[in-house]
Motif scaffolding. Sequence first.
Motif, PDB file in Angstrom:
ATOM      1  N   ILE A   1      -1.195  -9.416  19.176  1.00 48.19           N
ATOM      2  CA  ILE A   1      -1.852  -9.519  17.863  1.00 48.19           C
ATOM      3  C   ILE A   1      -3.123 -10.355  17.982  1.00 48.19           C
ATOM      4  O   ILE A   1      -4.173 -10.005  17.443  1.00 48.19           O
TER       5      ILE A   1
ATOM      6  N   THR B   1      -8.048   2.710  16.955  1.00 45.74           N
ATOM      7  CA  THR B   1      -7.121   2.288  15.901  1.00 45.74           C
ATOM      8  C   THR B   1      -7.617   2.756  14.532  1.00 45.74           C
ATOM      9  O   THR B   1      -8.824   2.812  14.288  1.00 45.74           O
ATOM     10  N   ALA B   2      -6.666   3.072  13.658  1.00 45.23           N
ATOM     11  CA  ALA B   2      -7.029   3.508  12.301  1.00 45.23           C
ATOM     12  C   ALA B   2      -7.319   2.316  11.399  1.00 45.23           C
ATOM     13  O   ALA B   2      -7.824   2.486  10.301  1.00 45.23           O
ATOM     14  N   MET B   3      -6.985   1.105  11.869  1.00 40.23           N
ATOM     15  CA  MET B   3      -7.200  -0.080  11.015  1.00 40.23           C
ATOM     16  C   MET B   3      -8.641  -0.562  11.135  1.00 40.23           C
ATOM     17  O   MET B   3      -9.121  -0.774  12.230  1.00 40.23           O
ATOM     18  N   PRO B   4      -9.321  -0.739   9.985  1.00 38.37           N
ATOM     19  CA  PRO B   4     -10.676  -1.303  10.055  1.00 38.37           C
ATOM     20  C   PRO B   4     -10.613  -2.779  10.446  1.00 38.37           C
ATOM     21  O   PRO B   4      -9.545  -3.386  10.427  1.00 38.37           O
TER      22      PRO B   4
ATOM     23  N   VAL C   1      -0.297   5.056   8.577  1.00 35.52           N
ATOM     24  CA  VAL C   1       0.304   4.107   7.630  1.00 35.52           C
ATOM     25  C   VAL C   1       0.358   2.729   8.297  1.00 35.52           C
ATOM     26  O   VAL C   1       0.819   2.625   9.435  1.00 35.52           O
TER      27      VAL C   1
ATOM     28  N   PHE D   1      -6.668   6.222   5.819  1.00 37.48           N
ATOM     29  CA  PHE D   1      -6.866   5.734   7.189  1.00 37.48           C
ATOM     30  C   PHE D   1      -6.376   6.716   8.256  1.00 37.48           C
ATOM     31  O   PHE D   1      -6.665   6.545   9.429  1.00 37.48           O
TER      32      PHE D   1
ATOM     33  N   VAL E   1     -10.571  -5.929   9.410  1.00 34.87           N
ATOM     34  CA  VAL E   1     -10.459  -6.569   8.094  1.00 34.87           C
ATOM     35  C   VAL E   1     -11.025  -7.995   8.094  1.00 34.87           C
ATOM     36  O   VAL E   1     -11.281  -8.558   7.042  1.00 34.87           O
TER      37      VAL E   1
ATOM     38  N   MET F   1       0.849  -1.195   0.000  1.00 35.28           N
ATOM     39  CA  MET F   1       0.000   0.000   0.000  1.00 35.28           C
ATOM     40  C   MET F   1       0.888   1.251   0.000  1.00 35.28           C
ATOM     41  O   MET F   1       1.827   1.334   0.777  1.00 35.28           O
TER      42      MET F   1
ATOM     43  N   TYR G   1      -6.363  -1.693  21.083  1.00 34.70           N
ATOM     44  CA  TYR G   1      -5.762  -0.484  20.525  1.00 34.70           C
ATOM     45  C   TYR G   1      -6.909   0.508  20.296  1.00 34.70           C
ATOM     46  O   TYR G   1      -7.412   0.624  19.175  1.00 34.70           O
TER      47      TYR G   1
ATOM     48  N   LYS H   1       5.396  -6.144  19.380  1.00 34.29           N
ATOM     49  CA  LYS H   1       4.252  -6.068  20.299  1.00 34.29           C
ATOM     50  C   LYS H   1       3.816  -7.406  20.884  1.00 34.29           C
ATOM     51  O   LYS H   1       2.894  -7.440  21.689  1.00 34.29           O
TER      52      LYS H   1
HETATM   53  C1  HEM Z   1      -5.012 -10.193   8.623  1.00 31.09           C
HETATM   54  C2  HEM Z   1      -4.489  -9.059   8.133  1.00 31.09           C
HETATM   55  C3  HEM Z   1      -3.995  -7.974   9.062  1.00 31.09           C
HETATM   56  C4  HEM Z   1      -3.400  -8.094  10.277  1.00 31.09           C
HETATM   57  C5  HEM Z   1      -3.037  -9.363  11.049  1.00 31.09           C
HETATM   58  C6  HEM Z   1      -3.124  -6.746  10.737  1.00 31.09           C
HETATM   59  C7  HEM Z   1      -2.520  -6.443  11.939  1.00 31.09           C
HETATM   60  C8  HEM Z   1      -2.205  -5.179  12.352  1.00 31.09           C
HETATM   61  C9  HEM Z   1      -1.512  -4.853  13.573  1.00 31.09           C
HETATM   62  C10 HEM Z   1      -1.020  -5.894  14.596  1.00 31.09           C
HETATM   63  C11 HEM Z   1      -1.393  -3.516  13.631  1.00 31.09           C
HETATM   64  C12 HEM Z   1      -0.676  -2.708  14.728  1.00 31.09           C
HETATM   65  C13 HEM Z   1      -1.594  -2.307  15.819  1.00 31.09           C
HETATM   66  C14 HEM Z   1      -0.807  -1.540  16.860  1.00 31.09           C
HETATM   67  O1  HEM Z   1       0.103  -0.751  16.529  1.00 31.09           O
HETATM   68  O2  HEM Z   1      -1.073  -1.727  18.046  1.00 31.09           O
HETATM   69  C15 HEM Z   1      -2.008  -2.955  12.440  1.00 31.09           C
HETATM   70  C16 HEM Z   1      -2.103  -1.611  12.137  1.00 31.09           C
HETATM   71  C17 HEM Z   1      -2.729  -1.089  11.036  1.00 31.09           C
HETATM   72  N1  HEM Z   1      -3.334  -1.795  10.022  1.00 31.09           N
HETATM   73 FE1  HEM Z   1      -3.516  -3.805   9.941  1.00 31.09          FE
HETATM   74  N2  HEM Z   1      -3.556  -5.852   9.793  1.00 31.09           N
HETATM   75  C18 HEM Z   1      -4.087  -6.562   8.745  1.00 31.09           C
HETATM   76  C19 HEM Z   1      -4.635  -6.048   7.604  1.00 31.09           C
HETATM   77  C20 HEM Z   1      -4.807  -4.698   7.334  1.00 31.09           C
HETATM   78  C21 HEM Z   1      -5.430  -4.163   6.143  1.00 31.09           C
HETATM   79  C22 HEM Z   1      -6.004  -5.028   4.992  1.00 31.09           C
HETATM   80  C23 HEM Z   1      -5.419  -2.812   6.257  1.00 31.09           C
HETATM   81  C24 HEM Z   1      -5.940  -1.782   5.315  1.00 31.09           C
HETATM   82  C25 HEM Z   1      -7.099  -1.909   4.714  1.00 31.09           C
HETATM   83  C26 HEM Z   1      -4.771  -2.488   7.514  1.00 31.09           C
HETATM   84  C27 HEM Z   1      -4.553  -1.214   7.982  1.00 31.09           C
HETATM   85  C28 HEM Z   1      -3.864  -0.905   9.127  1.00 31.09           C
HETATM   86  C29 HEM Z   1      -3.600   0.448   9.579  1.00 31.09           C
HETATM   87  C30 HEM Z   1      -4.010   1.746   8.863  1.00 31.09           C
HETATM   88  C31 HEM Z   1      -2.877   0.343  10.772  1.00 31.09           C
HETATM   89  C32 HEM Z   1      -2.368   1.472  11.654  1.00 31.09           C
HETATM   90  C33 HEM Z   1      -3.330   1.649  12.801  1.00 31.09           C
HETATM   91  C34 HEM Z   1      -2.997   2.849  13.684  1.00 31.09           C
HETATM   92  O3  HEM Z   1      -1.810   3.138  13.890  1.00 31.09           O
HETATM   93  O4  HEM Z   1      -3.947   3.474  14.222  1.00 31.09           O
HETATM   94  N3  HEM Z   1      -4.423  -3.649   8.144  1.00 31.09           N
HETATM   95  N4  HEM Z   1      -2.491  -3.989  11.680  1.00 31.09           N
END
Ligand code: HEM
Length: 155
Positions: free
Chosen positions: A29, A54-57, A13, A10, A59, A1, A51, A24
């Motif tokens: 996780i 969190t900015a992550m939807p 990043v 979002f 998924v 991305m 979290y 972490k």
């Molecule tokens: C199974 C797939 C995925 C896993 C296991 C996963 C896991 C994670 C984890 C562990 C974090 C860190 C959380 C933290 O810092 O405490 C994170 C952050 C993030 N993820 Fe994912 N993720 C996945 C898929 C995705 C997808 C598909 C997107 C976008 C559509 C995405 C967008 C983000 C964003 C934007 C963050 C930053 C969140 C923030 O800092 O507020 N993730 N992800």
Amino acid sequence: MNPADAKAWFGAVPPDLSVMARAKSADYIYTYLRTYYRDPSRPTGWNNLAYPNTAMPHVLWQLQGTRDAVFTERESAENPGEKERHFDHFVQVHPGQLDSVDYDNAAADIAGFLNYMAEPAREQRHRLGVWVLIFLLGLFVVTWRLNASFWKDVK
Ligand code: HEM
């Protein structure tokens, strides 16, 4: 991305997941993937207990289904007079493709995989580490006895 797109879409990043378990922990996780709930006040419509904001939807929502979180308000122990929100329980709103046990297992598999990815050589390092310690122990005994034998005639 593309990081610039991610920031625009979002607000954050996505981090490098290949080192996430080292940063972490796998437990984090696992919990993170299991504690999403609906929150219309968030831009993505999702929030998370591990979290907050969190900015992550969520998924994996198709697997887990949608859930609401129920919070209770209690007086804060640190700041008397102030109310604090405490998580109480989840309410399943729409069922997912998996039941809760299968979803937890899927989350554990993902966490386990990311744990392996974070350091594929960990098993080998642990196995080798045992032999290194055994060798050092043997070397210690030899140098200890050698030292005693060198100094035995010095008064
Ligand atoms: C199974 C797939 C995925 C896993 C296991 C996963 C896991 C994670 C984890 C562990 C974090 C860190 C959380 C933290 O810092 O405490 C994170 C952050 C993030 N993820 Fe994912 N993720 C996945 C898929 C995705 C997808 C598909 C997107 C976008 C559509 C995405 C967008 C983000 C964003 C934007 C963050 C930053 C969140 C923030 O800092 O507020 N993730 N992800």
